[in-house]
Design an enzyme around this catalytic site. Structure first.
Site, PDB file in Angstrom:
ATOM      1  N   HIS A  92      -9.741   2.312   0.383  1.00 51.41           N
ATOM      2  CA  HIS A  92      -9.689   1.157   1.279  1.00 51.41           C
ATOM      3  C   HIS A  92     -10.745   1.254   2.383  1.00 51.41           C
ATOM      4  CE1 HIS A  92      -8.063  -2.088   3.712  1.00 51.41           C
ATOM      5  NE2 HIS A  92      -7.064  -2.274   2.866  1.00 51.41           N
ATOM      6  N   HIS A  96       0.804  -1.226   0.000  1.00 53.54           N
ATOM      7  CA  HIS A  96       0.000   0.000   0.000  1.00 53.54           C
ATOM      8  C   HIS A  96       0.839   1.280   0.000  1.00 53.54           C
ATOM      9  CE1 HIS A  96      -3.517  -2.351   0.147  1.00 53.54           C
ATOM     10  NE2 HIS A  96      -3.710  -2.422   1.454  1.00 53.54           N
ATOM     11  N   GLU A 129     -11.957  -3.377  -3.095  1.00 52.19           N
ATOM     12  CA  GLU A 129     -11.013  -2.341  -3.504  1.00 52.19           C
ATOM     13  C   GLU A 129     -10.671  -2.500  -4.992  1.00 52.19           C
ATOM     14  OE1 GLU A 129      -7.598  -2.592  -0.658  1.00 52.19           O
ATOM     15  OE2 GLU A 129      -8.894  -4.155   0.180  1.00 52.19           O
TER      16      GLU A 129
END
Length: 346
Positions: free
Chosen positions: A177, A105, A304
């Site tokens: 997210h 991420h 996502e």
């Protein structure tokens, strides 16, 4: 459309975080903060007309500083890159290994941990922006990034990601997210296992320790959500629960549909992205949350839309490599509604 702006707290460095509340004519309310360009609330009615928040999160800034990724914008690269290494044009790059031996991420200080600039987007939303310099979290090249959140009177939330590349070729793969529970937060930290889920994906990516093996596999009984089923139907037959990328068909923007029988709330998701990560909240564990909820395993889920994880290390996957002057642009649209009975259609 009504947009309210207020302070949401102060970062340790003294910078003030702003909160934005956008309310449409149906009284659907979307809440955002410029820390992480995060979506922190979505209040909408159930089948009895009761309004409630369908997003997991926190009542103050401290919660978003203490727990990662709740509603945040993820970048530069959503999901994992094996060992934090990749090549572009023969040049090898080493990123932070911030989750076990892998990159996750965007690194230790990804887009989710930055304070974004902001401006109102006409009368229907908010635009967040930042500049990510060359070597930010060891990524090559610079990015000029924006995320636009727009609310419509059709109870849609539209998220538009844009990034312009400068200097060197780099990776761009962004998503949101949010953790979702359609039953609502005032009901407590309830399970999402009885939510019915449909994912428009005939294939998915098997993984080893959450790194794709490279195979694109047709969905089987455990992973097939094409026709809709409860999240909990086969979850115990999937080691560790669901945390898998599903491969969306080219040219079709319909991504997923989720329905909660208790509330009658339905969420449809549309996207331009090629994949969607479905995470069944297997490792949720917070001491506090909205309405003093303690979030535990499978009290929220994530859908996502994003590029395939670890795609620069799998040349046969759709790639997330962008070159100087390229413009990355993708969208995610959520549409919320109420149904007395589930009809699994688009």
């Amino acid at each position: 459309m009504d947009i309210k702006i207020e302070s949401f707290g102060t970062l340790p460095n003294g910078e003030v975080v702003k909160k934005f509340e956008i309310t449409n004519k149906n009284n659907m309310k979307v809440s955002l903060i410029n820390y992480g360009a995060a979506l922190i609330g979505l209040i909408c009615p159930d089948k009895f007309g009761k309004f409630d928040d369908i997003l997991l999160g926190f009542d103050d800034l401290e919660g978003y500083l203490n727990y990662n990724y709740f509603g945040s914008t993820i970048g530069r690269f959503a999901n994992r890159i094996c060992n934090g290494r990749f090549k572009i044009d023969g040049n090898e790059y080493q990123l932070a290994q911030n989750r076990d031996e892998n990159h996750l991420h965007g690194g230790y200080v990804g887009f989710d941990k930055k304070l974004w600039n902001w401006s109102l987007h006409h009368n229907d939303g908010v635009e967040f922006g930042l500049v990510s310099d060359d070597n930010d979290e060891q990524y090559p090249g610079s990015l000029t990034v924006s995320v636009i959140y727009k609310v419509t009177d059709d109870n849609e939330l539209k998220i538009i990601f844009k990034a312009t590349v400068g200097g060197k070729a780099t990776l761009v793969n962004m998503t949101n997210h949010a953790f979702i529970n359609l039953t609502g937060q005032s009901a407590g930290a309830t399970s999402i296992l009885n939510h019915v889920l449909k994912i428009n994906a005939p294939s998915y990516l098997p993984h080893v320790n959450l790194i794709p093996s490279g195979e694109i596999r047709a969905v089987d009984k455990n992973f097939d959500f094409m026709h809709g089923k409860k999240i909990g139907d086969e979850i115990n037959d999937v080691q560790g629960g669901y945390d898998h990328n599903y491969c969306l068909p080219d040219g079709d923007t319909f991504c997923a549909l989720v329905y909660d029988e208790v509330s009658g709330r339905q969420l449809e998701i549309y996207t331009s992205q090629r994949g969607v990560q479905f995470y069944s909240g297997n490792f949720l564990n917070t001491n506090t949350g909205k309405h003093e909820n303690k979030y535990t395993s499978r009290t929220g889920f994530c859908l996502e839309p994003q590029g395939y994880p670890d795609n620069p290390n799998h040349p046969h996957f759709p790639q997330s490599i962008y070159r100087p002057g390229d413009v990355y642009e993708e969208f995610i649209t959520w549409k919320v509604s109420v149904k007395d009975d589930l009809i699994l259609c688009r």
